[in-house]
Design an enzyme around this catalytic site. Structure first.
Site, short mmCIF file in Angstrom:
data_model
loop_
_atom_site.label_atom_id
_atom_site.label_comp_id
_atom_site.label_asym_id
_atom_site.label_seq_id
_atom_site.Cartn_x
_atom_site.Cartn_y
_atom_site.Cartn_z
N LYS A 1 15.04 -6.12 -15.30
CA LYS A 1 14.10 -5.72 -16.36
C LYS A 1 14.47 -6.38 -17.70
O LYS A 1 13.58 -6.76 -18.47
CB LYS A 1 14.07 -4.18 -16.48
CG LYS A 1 13.35 -3.53 -15.29
CD LYS A 1 13.59 -2.04 -15.23
CE LYS A 1 12.79 -1.39 -14.09
NZ LYS A 1 13.20 -0.01 -13.81
N LYS B 1 8.98 -6.72 -9.49
CA LYS B 1 9.82 -7.29 -10.55
C LYS B 1 10.30 -8.70 -10.23
O LYS B 1 10.69 -9.44 -11.14
CB LYS B 1 11.03 -6.36 -10.79
CG LYS B 1 10.65 -5.08 -11.49
CD LYS B 1 11.70 -3.99 -11.33
CE LYS B 1 11.32 -3.02 -10.26
NZ LYS B 1 11.99 -1.74 -10.23
N GLU C 1 2.84 -5.53 -16.79
CA GLU C 1 3.17 -4.30 -17.53
C GLU C 1 3.94 -3.30 -16.68
O GLU C 1 4.79 -2.56 -17.17
CB GLU C 1 1.89 -3.67 -18.08
CG GLU C 1 2.10 -2.54 -19.05
CD GLU C 1 2.81 -2.96 -20.35
OE1 GLU C 1 4.01 -2.72 -20.45
OE2 GLU C 1 2.15 -3.52 -21.24
N PHE D 1 0.85 -1.20 0.00
CA PHE D 1 0.00 0.00 0.00
C PHE D 1 0.88 1.24 0.00
O PHE D 1 0.73 2.14 0.82
CB PHE D 1 -0.89 -0.05 1.25
CG PHE D 1 -2.12 0.81 1.17
CD1 PHE D 1 -2.89 0.87 0.02
CD2 PHE D 1 -2.52 1.54 2.28
CE1 PHE D 1 -4.02 1.66 -0.04
CE2 PHE D 1 -3.67 2.33 2.24
CZ PHE D 1 -4.41 2.39 1.08
N1 HSE Z 1 14.13 2.48 -9.28
C1 HSE Z 1 13.47 2.20 -10.52
C2 HSE Z 1 14.02 3.16 -11.56
C3 HSE Z 1 11.97 2.38 -10.33
O1 HSE Z 1 14.68 4.13 -11.18
O2 HSE Z 1 13.81 2.94 -12.75
C4 HSE Z 1 11.12 1.89 -11.48
O3 HSE Z 1 11.31 0.51 -11.73
#
Ligand code: HSE
Length: 351
Positions: free
Chosen positions: A233, A134, A158, A20
């Site tokens: 990512k 992630k 997404e 939250f």
């Molecule tokens: N800490 C990450 C960034 C947040 O700066 O891209 C978003 O995933």
């Protein structure tokens, strides 16, 4: 057909929020502002029925909470009082009447826990998962997507890459029919902000402090600075878009901590800019993946991406290079990505 909070047949989505923080707050604000539009334009009707946190407890109202009440609660850090349940997050997922779990617990890139347990519990009890976390997609995508399919549920992610800027829906819906040969991107907003500020003359240390103040940083700043966030990512991009599962360890990684103001100035004199770039190259069904700082010529679209913006260039067989750019972090921006996945879910269930 889903069963709504009153037990009758209907298509109302009953949402449980795990976590939250800023993203959940952004989502609640969007849902409050757009409720009528989402119902009229998309037939999307919903209630938020449960919220669980690590430090404030779990609240549950099978009929749904009022959004202003939730937004109000999100502004405070004191333990919940009304509608309190003696449930941890997993119990909330298993026992509530939610139809979709929005996973926003803290990211752990070593074990993906507790999010992994949350996702498994959701699928085992017939609930879709939309994850802004992630960990699950970086570490256990194959397992979780198979589990979701087995139970005819969706596992949507997404929010995990480029925040609300569409990546997965863009490739699936808009680039269909293309073969992707390479993916290259600026995937971390914090490091791009730091490099951009250093170019304007600010020091690394002062810029890092501003990034911390503005809430861009991961809980452990090394996740941003040393490239772990971008590494995760890249693994997620491979896992979801390339059907080629990658272990995090298969993604080579380095960060930006060794880049000095002198390096930035020297690059400028050469007509180049330092960027932290993640690259997935696909050749003969083999994927090479690496995150590293690169000096890009100014005519590279990624060199033009400044501040906290992110971007990805998809190299395709039919269209050549397509670059998308947009916000890579933020409360409303990431809240929007959760909404976009909710609308995908809604579209599938009403089609
Ligand atoms: N800490 C990450 C960034 C947040 O700066 O891209 C978003 O995933």
């Amino acid at each position: 057909m889903m069963v709504n909070s009153t037990g009758s047949a209907g298509s109302k989505h009953l949402i449980a929020l795990v976590g939250f923080g800023t993203v959940a707050t952004g989502l609640c604000k969007i849902l409050l502002e757009k409720r009528e539009h989402l119902s009229a334009a998309h037939g999307f009707d919903f209630e938020i029925v449960a919220v669980s946190t690590r430090s404030r407890g779990t609240i549950y109202n099978p009929q749904g909470f009022s959004l202003p009440e939730l937004i109000n609660l999100s502004q405070s850090t004191t333990p919940f009082e009304n509608h309190l349940q003696d449930w941890d997050s997993e119990a909330m997922i298993r026992k509530s009447n939610a139809t979709v779990v929005v996973e926003l617990a803290h990211t752990d890139l070593n074990t993906a826990e507790p999010a992994l347990t949350h996702c498994r519990a959701a699928f085992e009890t017939g609930k879709h998962v939309i994850s802004g976390n992630k960990g699950p997609a970086a570490i256990a995508y194959s397992e979780l997507s198979a589990l979701a399919s087995k139970h005819k549920l969706l596992f949507l992610n997404e929010a995990t890459v480029l925040s609300g800027t569409p990546v997965f829906s863009f490739v699936h819906n808009t680039l269909g029919g293309n073969r992707i040969k390479r993916i290259r991107g600026i995937l971390n907003g914090t490091t791009n902000f730091i490099l951009s500020e250093m170019q304007s003359g600010s020091s690394y240390e002062s810029t890092l402090a501003v990034a911390a103040d503005r809430g861009y940083l991961e809980a452990d700043p090394a996740a941003d600075i040393e490239g772990y966030d971008a590494q995760a990512k890249l693994a997620i991009l491979a896992n979801i878009l390339l059907d080629t599962p990658l272990e995090l360890g298969q993604v080579k990684r380095s960060g930006i901590s060794s880049i000095t103001s002198e390096d930035i100035k020297a690059a400028e004199q050469e007509g180049k800019r330092w960027k932290l770039v993640g690259t997935l190259s696909i050749e003969n069904n083999t994927v090479q993946a690496e995150v590293k700082a690169e000096k890009l010529p100014l005519d590279d679209p990624l060199a033009q991406v400044m501040g906290t913006l992110n971007a990805i260039t998809f190299s395709t067989d039919l269209l050549g290079d397509i670059t998308i750019t947009g916000p890579g972090a933020g409360s409303i921006e990431t809240g929007y990505s959760i909404l976009s996945d909710l609308l995908i879910l809604n579209g599938q269930e009403t089609s």
